[in-house]
Scaffold this active site. Structure first.
Site, PDB file in Angstrom:
ATOM      1  NE  ARG A  79     -11.878  11.610  24.676  1.00 25.84           N
ATOM      2  CZ  ARG A  79     -11.285  12.725  24.283  1.00 25.84           C
ATOM      3  NH1 ARG A  79     -11.840  13.457  23.320  1.00 25.84           N
ATOM      4  NH2 ARG A  79     -10.148  13.122  24.819  1.00 25.84           N
ATOM      5  N   GLY A 112     -13.700  20.988  23.577  1.00 23.54           N
ATOM      6  CA  GLY A 112     -12.934  21.184  22.356  1.00 23.54           C
ATOM      7  C   GLY A 112     -13.785  21.110  21.105  1.00 23.54           C
ATOM      8  CG  ASN A 113     -11.722  20.504  17.468  1.00 22.84           C
ATOM      9  OD1 ASN A 113     -10.761  20.282  18.189  1.00 22.84           O
ATOM     10  ND2 ASN A 113     -11.665  21.379  16.475  1.00 22.84           N
ATOM     11  CG  ASP A 143      -4.937  18.018  21.138  1.00 32.07           C
ATOM     12  OD1 ASP A 143      -3.829  17.570  21.484  1.00 32.07           O
ATOM     13  OD2 ASP A 143      -5.981  17.346  21.185  1.00 32.07           O
ATOM     14  CD  GLN A 290       1.662  14.653  26.732  1.00 31.00           C
ATOM     15  OE1 GLN A 290       1.887  15.384  25.775  1.00 31.00           O
ATOM     16  NE2 GLN A 290       1.449  13.347  26.597  1.00 31.00           N
TER      17      GLN A 290
END
Length: 364
Positions: A79, A112-113, A143, A290
Site C-alpha cells: 500500500r 484498485g484506486n 469494494d 472477505q
C-alpha cells in the site's frame, strides 16, 4: 511483442487477483514476450529491487491453472502511493532506471484506486521523459469502487462470503430475540454491504453513502417486534456515518471516535440500539475473511478476461488505459478518467429503491 514485460499486484488482496496475473502472463508469452517479470510487493518492492522472472516459476499450463485458483497475491502486495512528479522526480528516475536495466517495454499493474493513480503517474512520467515504456492498469478491488468499470474482479467473491456470513447468522437469529449486526468491509463505499445485505435477507442495510438516523433504525426494529418478528439482522459497512456526525469535520469526528472507545461502527450503533430498545445485540465482523477463500467462477472468468484484454491492448499499441467492463464486454478507459476518483453508490439507484420496496430499512 518486443522487449520484456513486468507485472505487479497492489492494494488489498482478493481471492481471485492471481487469475488476472495468469491472464497477463499467458497472453504476453503467447504474443512473443522475451521475459515476463513479476514485482515482489508491488511498486514498493520494485523500488527496493525486488522482482522475479515468472518463467522460472511458471513452467506449464498446469502451473497457470493452479495460479488462477490460488487466493491472495502471488507476488505479494503493498500500500504505497507514489509522490507527485513535481515533488519527487528522483523516485521516478529510480523506477525507470530499474525498468530500463530489465529492458521493460510493457508495464502492467493490478489493483484498485491508489494503484490506478500509480500507473497514471508512471505513464505521465514516461510521456514527459520520452520513455517508450507502455503502461496498463487492471482493476482489482472487493469494494467495486473504481470509476469506469461496471464491476471489479474480487467483488463478487467477497459478496459471496459476506452473504454466507449473513446466511449463517440467520440460523442463530431465528432462535433468539436479539438484534444481530454484521459489519462488512467498505470505508468509503457500500457496494459490498448493499449487495450482500440484499442477497442475505438483511432487515436493515447501512452504507456510507446514506447517513443514517438511529431513530429510523430503532423504528424498523420495533416494527418487526410488533409484528412478532423477534429478531433483526443489520448489514452495516464499516464506514457508516450518522446524520448528526455529518455536521463534523473529519478531524473532529476522529477525536469523537477516540473518546467513544468503540472497536468499530457495528459496536457503536449496537450500543445505541441496546440503549433505546432494551434488546440484546450481537456483533459479527468477518473482516479479512472477505478477501480470502476460493474465488467464485464469475470472478475467475472476469479476472482472466481482464488480464488477457490488457495484454491485447498493449499488442494493439493502445496505451495509458485501465481495462474495464462495460455491459459485460471487455473495454478500456483512459487512466486520467480513473485515477483519484471514487465510484460511490447512488442513493437513488434502482437497487436501493427495489430494496426499500422489499421492506429493507436504510436508516434514512
Amino acid at each position: 511483442m518486443d522487449g520484456n514485460v513486468i507485472v505487479g499486484q497492489s492494494g488489498g488482496p482478493t481471492s481471485v487477483i492471481n487469475s488476472s496475473l495468469a491472464g497477463v502472463y499467458k497472453t504476453a508469452i503467447d504474443r512473443g514476450a522475451k521475459k515476463v517479470y513479476g514485482m515482489l510487493h508491488g511498486i514498493k518492492g520494485l523500488l527496493d529491487g525486488q522482482y522475479v522472472d515468472l518463467s522460472e516459476k511458471i513452467n506449464s499450463t498446469m502451473d497457470i491453472d493452479l495460479l488462477k485458483r490460488t487466493p491472495s497475491s502471488y507476488l505479494g502486495s503493498c500500500r504505497y502511493k507514489l509522490p507527485e512528479i513535481s515533488e519527487d522526480r528522483e523516485t521516478f528516475d529510480k523506477i525507470f532506471k530499474i525498468l530500463d536495466d530489465l529492458d521493460i517495454k510493457y508495464f502492467f499493474y493490478i489493483g484498485g484506486n491508489d494503484s490506478m493513480d500509480t500507473i497514471k503517474k508512471l505513464s505521465d512520467y514516461a510521456i514527459v521523459t520520452g520513455s517508450d515504456i507502455k503502461f496498463m492498469g487492471v482493476p482489482k478491488t472487493i469494494d467495486n469502487d473504481l470509476v469506469g468499470t461496471d464491476v471489479s474482479f474480487g467483488f463478487q467473491s467477497a459478496v459471496d462470503i459476506a452473504t454466507s456470513t449473513i446466511d449463517c447468522i440467520h440460523t442463530t437469529a431465528a432462535s433468539h430475540s436479539r438484534v444481530f449486526i454484521v459489519e462488512l468491509m467498505g470505508h468509503k463505499t457500500g457496494w459490498l454491504t448493499l449487495h450482500a445485505g440484499v442477497a442475505g435477507g438483511s432487515d436493515v442495510i447501512l452504507i456510507p453513502e446514506i447517513p443514517y438516523d438511529l431513530d429510523k433504525v430503532v423504528e424498523a426494529i420495533n416494527k418487526r417486534s410488533s409484528q412478532k418478528k423477534h429478531f433483526t439482522i443489520l448489514a452495516v459497512a464499516e464506514g457508516i456515518i450518522s446524520k448528526e456526525e455529518m455536521e463534523f469535520t473529519k478531524k473532529e469526528l476522529k477525536e469523537i471516535r477516540k473518546r467513544e472507545h468503540f472497536p468499530s461502527a457495528a459496536y457503536r450503533i449496537g450500543a445505541g440500539i441496546m440503549e433505546r430498545t432494551g434488546q440484546e445485540v450481537r456483533v459479527t465482523v468477518p473482516g479479512h475473511v472477505q478477501r480470502g477463500g476460493s474465488p467464485c467462477a464469475y470472478d475467475r472468468v472476469l479476472a482472466s478476461r481482464l488480464g488477457a484484454k490488457a495484454a491485447e491492448l498493449i499488442m494493439n499499441e493502445e496505451y495509458g488505459y485501465m481495462v474495464c467492463v462495460k455491459n459485460n464486454q471487455m473495454d478500456k478507459i483512459a487512466l486520467r478518467e480513473v485515477a483519484g476518483k471514487l465510484k460511490t453508490v447512488n442513493p437513488d439507484a434502482g437497487i436501493i429503491k427495489e430494496a426499500k420496496a422489499m421492506g429493507i430499512c436504510f436508516g434514512d
